[in-house]
Design a protein around this motif. Structure first.
Motif, mmCIF file in Angstrom:
data_model
loop_
_atom_site.group_PDB
_atom_site.id
_atom_site.type_symbol
_atom_site.label_atom_id
_atom_site.label_comp_id
_atom_site.label_asym_id
_atom_site.label_seq_id
_atom_site.Cartn_x
_atom_site.Cartn_y
_atom_site.Cartn_z
ATOM 1 N N LEU A 192 0.994 -1.313 0.119
ATOM 2 C CA LEU A 192 -0.079 0.223 0.140
ATOM 3 C C LEU A 192 0.789 1.362 -0.192
ATOM 4 N N ALA A 210 4.517 -1.522 2.736
ATOM 5 C CA ALA A 210 3.626 -0.423 2.750
ATOM 6 C C ALA A 210 4.532 0.846 2.968
ATOM 7 N N VAL A 225 11.846 -2.494 3.449
ATOM 8 C CA VAL A 225 10.964 -1.671 4.391
ATOM 9 C C VAL A 225 11.629 -0.149 4.240
HETATM 10 C C1 LIG Z 1 6.571 -5.423 5.628
HETATM 11 C C2 LIG Z 1 5.632 -6.411 5.909
HETATM 12 C C3 LIG Z 1 5.529 -7.442 4.789
HETATM 13 C C4 LIG Z 1 6.078 -6.909 7.227
HETATM 14 O O1 LIG Z 1 4.949 -7.857 7.877
HETATM 15 P P1 LIG Z 1 5.531 -8.873 9.025
HETATM 16 O O2 LIG Z 1 6.473 -9.955 8.245
HETATM 17 O O3 LIG Z 1 4.176 -9.810 9.185
HETATM 18 O O4 LIG Z 1 5.892 -8.233 10.138
HETATM 19 P P2 LIG Z 1 5.395 -7.414 11.605
HETATM 20 O O5 LIG Z 1 4.337 -6.955 11.142
HETATM 21 O O6 LIG Z 1 5.543 -8.651 12.457
HETATM 22 O O7 LIG Z 1 6.364 -6.248 11.401
HETATM 23 C C5 LIG Z 1 7.895 -6.429 11.733
HETATM 24 C C6 LIG Z 1 8.522 -5.157 12.145
HETATM 25 O O8 LIG Z 1 8.283 -4.385 10.672
HETATM 26 C C7 LIG Z 1 7.592 -3.124 11.144
HETATM 27 N N1 LIG Z 1 6.923 -2.767 10.154
HETATM 28 C C8 LIG Z 1 5.771 -3.538 9.488
HETATM 29 N N2 LIG Z 1 5.331 -2.799 8.203
HETATM 30 C C9 LIG Z 1 6.070 -1.880 8.142
HETATM 31 C C10 LIG Z 1 6.262 -0.906 7.024
HETATM 32 N N3 LIG Z 1 5.326 -1.222 6.195
HETATM 33 N N4 LIG Z 1 6.971 0.045 7.292
HETATM 34 C C11 LIG Z 1 7.659 -0.013 8.316
HETATM 35 N N5 LIG Z 1 7.942 -0.499 9.020
HETATM 36 C C12 LIG Z 1 7.099 -1.855 8.984
HETATM 37 C C13 LIG Z 1 6.867 -3.311 12.173
HETATM 38 O O9 LIG Z 1 6.557 -2.307 13.079
HETATM 39 C C14 LIG Z 1 7.782 -4.366 13.206
HETATM 40 O O10 LIG Z 1 8.630 -3.533 14.034
HETATM 41 P P3 LIG Z 1 9.122 -3.837 15.122
HETATM 42 O O11 LIG Z 1 9.961 -5.224 15.100
HETATM 43 O O12 LIG Z 1 10.002 -2.869 15.641
HETATM 44 O O13 LIG Z 1 8.074 -4.156 16.035
HETATM 45 C C15 LIG Z 1 4.125 -5.929 6.166
HETATM 46 O O14 LIG Z 1 4.086 -5.015 7.351
HETATM 47 C C16 LIG Z 1 3.686 -5.025 4.887
HETATM 48 O O15 LIG Z 1 4.084 -3.725 4.800
HETATM 49 N N6 LIG Z 1 3.004 -5.755 4.077
HETATM 50 C C17 LIG Z 1 2.264 -5.129 2.791
HETATM 51 C C18 LIG Z 1 0.841 -5.150 2.893
HETATM 52 C C19 LIG Z 1 0.050 -4.628 1.889
HETATM 53 O O16 LIG Z 1 0.261 -3.438 1.621
HETATM 54 N N7 LIG Z 1 -0.837 -5.393 1.386
HETATM 55 C C20 LIG Z 1 -1.716 -5.026 0.110
HETATM 56 C C21 LIG Z 1 -3.267 -5.422 0.466
HETATM 57 S S1 LIG Z 1 -4.084 -4.958 -0.779
#
Ligand SMILES: CC(C)(COP(=O)(O)OP(=O)(O)OC[C@H]1O[C@@H](n2cnc3c(N)ncnc32)[C@H](O)[C@@H]1OP(=O)(O)O)[C@@H](O)C(=O)NCCC(=O)NCCS
Length: 236
Positions: A192, A210, A225
């Motif tokens: 996103l 995202a 990220v």
């Molecule tokens: C990056 C991503 C893949 C990580 O997912 P995850 O492996 O489940 O990781 P977590 O949610 O456990 O987060 C891990 C760490 O990264 C951080 N983090 C997660 N997403 C982040 C982002 N987009 N930007 C910056 N930091 C992020 C969390 O705060 C966490 O930090 P911490 O360890 O200091 O607490 C996910 O957050 C993401 O951005 N996915 C994209 C989702 C999307 O846009 N989908 C489309 C839907 S239509």
């Protein structure tokens, strides 16, 4: 032959399901379809069904899903995959890349026609090349010379700039922007609101978090990220 006019997409198009990734064959415009099956009855599937309804308001739209507990959603019946007849056009309604690819390849193996669904409020350049089973969401922009793979998703408000390439079963999430000449490979998720700067290559099945801003090439299966984006590990 131009298919779309830049601006609002004027017509539905129907794309041959046998696209190999190197070339696309676009069938003549089909102004109406009797029956459309949307494969996937989750949130993404419902968005695809709504776009299909706006484009083909006289068609009957049904869902195909093997895990939906409800017999109907939004007034549309839900059937098991076994109910899918050969020849019924299918729109891919699964958001998750790996699951969409599994289903898409199964459908292609059956020679099931895959439907390209572009929301009526999407902009699609006449020189862009769509793949079969593509979904383009509302207010998305697919610009000059862009090439989109089979089963790809360009979601709501996403921008695929000139000459960018989106691989098979990749997903450009809502609000994400790919700069000119970007290449996101097969199975990539651009999260996103993320941005990928012009000319950058994102390797197969990588995940762009995202909000990230990707300034340099990304290894296959990496997750990147932040601003600027940095790798945080491998996709499991
Ligand atoms: C990056 C991503 C893949 C990580 O997912 P995850 O492996 O489940 O990781 P977590 O949610 O456990 O987060 C891990 C760490 O990264 C951080 N983090 C997660 N997403 C982040 C982002 N987009 N930007 C910056 N930091 C992020 C969390 O705060 C966490 O930090 P911490 O360890 O200091 O607490 C996910 O957050 C993401 O951005 N996915 C994209 C989702 C999307 O846009 N989908 C489309 C839907 S239509």
């Amino acid at each position: 032959m131009p298919i779309f006019k830049l601006g609002r997409v004027k017509h539905p198009i129907f794309v041959d399901s046998a696209w190999s990734g190197s070339e696309v064959r676009v069938e003549p415009l089909i102004p109406s379809l009797d029956l459309i099956a949307v494969y996937g009855a989750g949130g993404h599937g419902r968005a695809v069904a709504e776009a299909a309804f706006l484009r083909w308001p006289d068609s009957e739209i049904v869902y195909i899903d093997d895990a939906c507990l409800s017999p109907a959603l939004d007034g549309r019946p839900v059937y098991l995959p076994e109910a899918l007849s050969p020849g019924t056009p299918v729109a891919l309604g699964i958001g998750d890349n790996a699951a969409r690819e599994r289903v898409g390849r199964w459908l292609m193996d059956r020679d099931q026609p895959l439907l390209l669904v572009a929301h009526p409020h999407a902009s699609f350049s006449p020189s862009a090349e769509p793949g079969s089973g593509l979904f383009v969401g509302p207010n998305a922009v697919v610009h000059t010379g862009a090439r989109l793979g089979a089963g790809a998703v360009v979601n709501s408000g996403a921008v695929v700039e000139h000459d960018a390439r989106v691989g098979d079963f990749a997903h450009v999430a809502p609000g994400a922007v790919l700069g000119g000449g970007v290449f996101i490979d097969s199975g990539v998720l651009v999260g996103l609101g993320a941005r990928v700067l012009p000319g950058v290559h994102v390797g197969e099945r990588a995940v762009v978090a995202a909000g990230a801003v990707v300034t340099e090439d990304v290894e296959p299966e990496a997750t990147v990220v932040g601003v600027p984006a940095r790798p945080v590990g491998q996709v499991v």
